[in-house]
Design a protein around this motif. Structure first.
Motif, PDB file in Angstrom:
ATOM      1  N   PHE A   1       0.872  -1.171   0.000  1.00  0.00           N
ATOM      2  CA  PHE A   1       0.000   0.000   0.000  1.00  0.00           C
ATOM      3  C   PHE A   1       0.913   1.226   0.000  1.00  0.00           C
ATOM      4  O   PHE A   1       1.508   1.564   1.031  1.00  0.00           O
ATOM      5  N   ILE A   2       1.054   1.875  -1.171  1.00  0.00           N
ATOM      6  CA  ILE A   2       1.918   3.049  -1.285  1.00  0.00           C
ATOM      7  C   ILE A   2       1.123   4.270  -0.820  1.00  0.00           C
ATOM      8  O   ILE A   2       0.099   4.630  -1.417  1.00  0.00           O
ATOM      9  N   LEU A   3       1.594   4.924   0.246  1.00  0.00           N
ATOM     10  CA  LEU A   3       0.832   5.964   0.901  1.00  0.00           C
ATOM     11  C   LEU A   3       1.246   7.360   0.440  1.00  0.00           C
ATOM     12  O   LEU A   3       2.429   7.617   0.169  1.00  0.00           O
ATOM     13  N   ASP A   4       0.273   8.239   0.356  1.00  0.00           N
ATOM     14  CA  ASP A   4       0.504   9.614  -0.076  1.00  0.00           C
ATOM     15  C   ASP A   4       1.406  10.343   0.917  1.00  0.00           C
ATOM     16  O   ASP A   4       1.188  10.271   2.139  1.00  0.00           O
TER      17      ASP A   4
ATOM     18  N   MET B   1       7.386   9.235   3.207  1.00  0.00           N
ATOM     19  CA  MET B   1       8.774   9.349   2.769  1.00  0.00           C
ATOM     20  C   MET B   1       9.705   8.706   3.798  1.00  0.00           C
ATOM     21  O   MET B   1       9.736   9.118   4.966  1.00  0.00           O
ATOM     22  N   ASN B   2      10.443   7.699   3.379  1.00  0.00           N
ATOM     23  CA  ASN B   2      11.436   7.071   4.235  1.00  0.00           C
ATOM     24  C   ASN B   2      12.699   7.930   4.250  1.00  0.00           C
ATOM     25  O   ASN B   2      13.348   8.094   3.210  1.00  0.00           O
ATOM     26  N   PRO B   3      13.070   8.496   5.407  1.00  0.00           N
ATOM     27  CA  PRO B   3      14.244   9.380   5.451  1.00  0.00           C
ATOM     28  C   PRO B   3      15.570   8.640   5.569  1.00  0.00           C
ATOM     29  O   PRO B   3      16.632   9.260   5.504  1.00  0.00           O
ATOM     30  N   GLU B   4      15.512   7.311   5.736  1.00  0.00           N
ATOM     31  CA  GLU B   4      16.722   6.524   5.940  1.00  0.00           C
ATOM     32  C   GLU B   4      17.076   5.734   4.680  1.00  0.00           C
ATOM     33  O   GLU B   4      16.207   5.420   3.858  1.00  0.00           O
TER      34      GLU B   4
ATOM     35  N   LEU C   1      27.537  -6.786   1.227  1.00  0.00           N
ATOM     36  CA  LEU C   1      27.054  -6.128   0.014  1.00  0.00           C
ATOM     37  C   LEU C   1      25.729  -5.417   0.270  1.00  0.00           C
ATOM     38  O   LEU C   1      25.516  -4.295  -0.199  1.00  0.00           O
ATOM     39  N   GLY C   2      24.849  -6.058   1.039  1.00  0.00           N
ATOM     40  CA  GLY C   2      23.567  -5.440   1.354  1.00  0.00           C
ATOM     41  C   GLY C   2      23.717  -4.160   2.147  1.00  0.00           C
ATOM     42  O   GLY C   2      22.992  -3.188   1.916  1.00  0.00           O
ATOM     43  N   ASN C   3      24.674  -4.142   3.084  1.00  0.00           N
ATOM     44  CA  ASN C   3      24.909  -2.936   3.882  1.00  0.00           C
ATOM     45  C   ASN C   3      25.537  -1.824   3.057  1.00  0.00           C
ATOM     46  O   ASN C   3      25.265  -0.640   3.275  1.00  0.00           O
ATOM     47  N   LYS C   4      26.390  -2.191   2.091  1.00  0.00           N
ATOM     48  CA  LYS C   4      27.101  -1.192   1.287  1.00  0.00           C
ATOM     49  C   LYS C   4      26.243  -0.652   0.145  1.00  0.00           C
ATOM     50  O   LYS C   4      26.490   0.456  -0.340  1.00  0.00           O
ATOM     51  N   ALA C   5      25.240  -1.422  -0.289  1.00  0.00           N
ATOM     52  CA  ALA C   5      24.488  -1.048  -1.493  1.00  0.00           C
ATOM     53  C   ALA C   5      23.073  -0.561  -1.164  1.00  0.00           C
ATOM     54  O   ALA C   5      22.139  -0.782  -1.927  1.00  0.00           O
ATOM     55  N   LYS C   6      22.916   0.106  -0.035  1.00  0.00           N
ATOM     56  CA  LYS C   6      21.607   0.628   0.328  1.00  0.00           C
ATOM     57  C   LYS C   6      21.199   1.783  -0.584  1.00  0.00           C
ATOM     58  O   LYS C   6      22.048   2.558  -1.033  1.00  0.00           O
ATOM     59  N   CYS C   7      19.899   1.849  -0.867  1.00  0.00           N
ATOM     60  CA  CYS C   7      19.370   2.955  -1.686  1.00  0.00           C
ATOM     61  C   CYS C   7      19.245   4.208  -0.831  1.00  0.00           C
ATOM     62  O   CYS C   7      18.654   4.178   0.249  1.00  0.00           O
ATOM     63  N   GLN C   8      19.789   5.302  -1.308  1.00  0.00           N
ATOM     64  CA  GLN C   8      19.746   6.543  -0.556  1.00  0.00           C
ATOM     65  C   GLN C   8      18.356   7.192  -0.654  1.00  0.00           C
ATOM     66  O   GLN C   8      17.629   6.979  -1.619  1.00  0.00           O
ATOM     67  N   PRO C   9      17.968   7.968   0.351  1.00  0.00           N
ATOM     68  CA  PRO C   9      16.655   8.627   0.337  1.00  0.00           C
ATOM     69  C   PRO C   9      16.470   9.483  -0.909  1.00  0.00           C
ATOM     70  O   PRO C   9      17.421  10.106  -1.397  1.00  0.00           O
ATOM     71  N   SER C  10      15.251   9.507  -1.424  1.00  0.00           N
ATOM     72  CA  SER C  10      14.939  10.283  -2.620  1.00  0.00           C
ATOM     73  C   SER C  10      13.526  10.833  -2.501  1.00  0.00           C
ATOM     74  O   SER C  10      12.646  10.207  -1.900  1.00  0.00           O
ATOM     75  N   ASP C  11      13.313  12.022  -3.076  1.00  0.00           N
ATOM     76  CA  ASP C  11      11.968  12.584  -3.103  1.00  0.00           C
ATOM     77  C   ASP C  11      11.070  11.805  -4.060  1.00  0.00           C
ATOM     78  O   ASP C  11       9.846  11.882  -3.977  1.00  0.00           O
ATOM     79  N   ASN C  12      11.685  11.067  -4.980  1.00  0.00           N
ATOM     80  CA  ASN C  12      10.934  10.296  -5.966  1.00  0.00           C
ATOM     81  C   ASN C  12      10.927   8.827  -5.548  1.00  0.00           C
ATOM     82  O   ASN C  12      11.537   7.975  -6.172  1.00  0.00           O
TER      83      ASN C  12
END
Length: 231
Positions: free
Chosen positions: A159-162, A165-168, A192-203
């Motif tokens: 359920f993608i909520l309006d 925003m995940n800040p982490e 690899l999982g710890n090093k390749a985390k997706c950075q926060p984005s407005d999109n």
């Protein structure tokens, strides 16, 4: 069963739904061990709405009690009782709540009997307030079950909520589903999982998810009426 006596004295229950009560979960051949019934008003008049719970027919010895939830203007109040009232066919049951409406607003909630509860406590997480209805922009399956995928792994419902925003930084690699031939490299994938985390984005698409591997439920409001979806 849930009953209501409205300010005009109208008795709303399974024999007189009046467009207010949605369904009787254990009638007409239906049975449910987790019955949910909803009373929903599009317009309310001033006065007292008396809410009753009636254990019309006790079908088993287990007595898990019951819960009541009141939502008005985005605020949610929850109440519970440890035991259900004994069967009392032909009556309205046990008086649990009195909802006092003044000036078209919910002014007071009175509790009766052994009912306990709390008023809405609002907290904010990822820009979304708890106990507050939030618009769902997208309802979708997890990417591993999209149409063109190989459809491996567990199915999740997102359920993608309006304005959620995940800040982490978000982890995109997990070890739960490693092939047996890769188990000896588990520590490598952990790093690899710890090093390749997706950075926060407005999109981003963020919200809440439910796994098909466990029982769960979510309360939603569609077309102005409340529903409970069970997974």
């Amino acid at each position: 069963d849930i009953h209501c006596i409205d300010p005009s004295g109208n008795h709303i229950y399974y024999r007189n739904k009046g467009g207010i009560l949605d369904v009787d979960m254990n009638a007409g051949g239906r049975t449910s061990r987790e019955p949910v019934e909803n009373l929903s008003w599009n317009r309310i008049t001033d006065g007292e709405y008396k809410i009753y719970v009636n254990n019309y027919q006790r079908r088993e010895t287990a007595n898990p009690g019951f819960q009541l939830q009141v939502e008005f203007a985005g605020s949610i109040h929850e109440f519970s009782c440890d035991t259900s009232p004994l069967p009392s066919a032909g009556s309205s049951g046990v008086h649990c709540l009195t909802l006092v409406v003044e000036g078209g607003e919910l002014a007071e909630i009175k509790t009766h009997g052994k009912l306990s509860g709390s008023s809405a406590i609002l907290k904010e997480k990822w820009g979304v307030k708890t106990n507050t209805p939030t618009r769902v922009n997208v309802l979708m399956l997890s990417p591993n079950h999209w149409e063109d995928s190989s459809k491996t792994g567990n199915r999740h419902y997102f359920f993608i909520l309006d304005k959620c925003m995940n800040p982490e930084p978000a982890r995109g690699i997990f070890n739960e589903f490693l092939k047996s031939s890769l188990e000896r490299h588990r520590r490598v994938f952990e790093v690899l999982g710890n090093k390749a985390k997706c950075q926060p984005s407005d999109n981003q698409l963020s919200g809440v998810g439910f796994s098909s591997t466990r029982s769960d439920s979510v309360n939603v409001i569609a077309d102005g009426r409340p529903f409970t979806i069970t997974f």
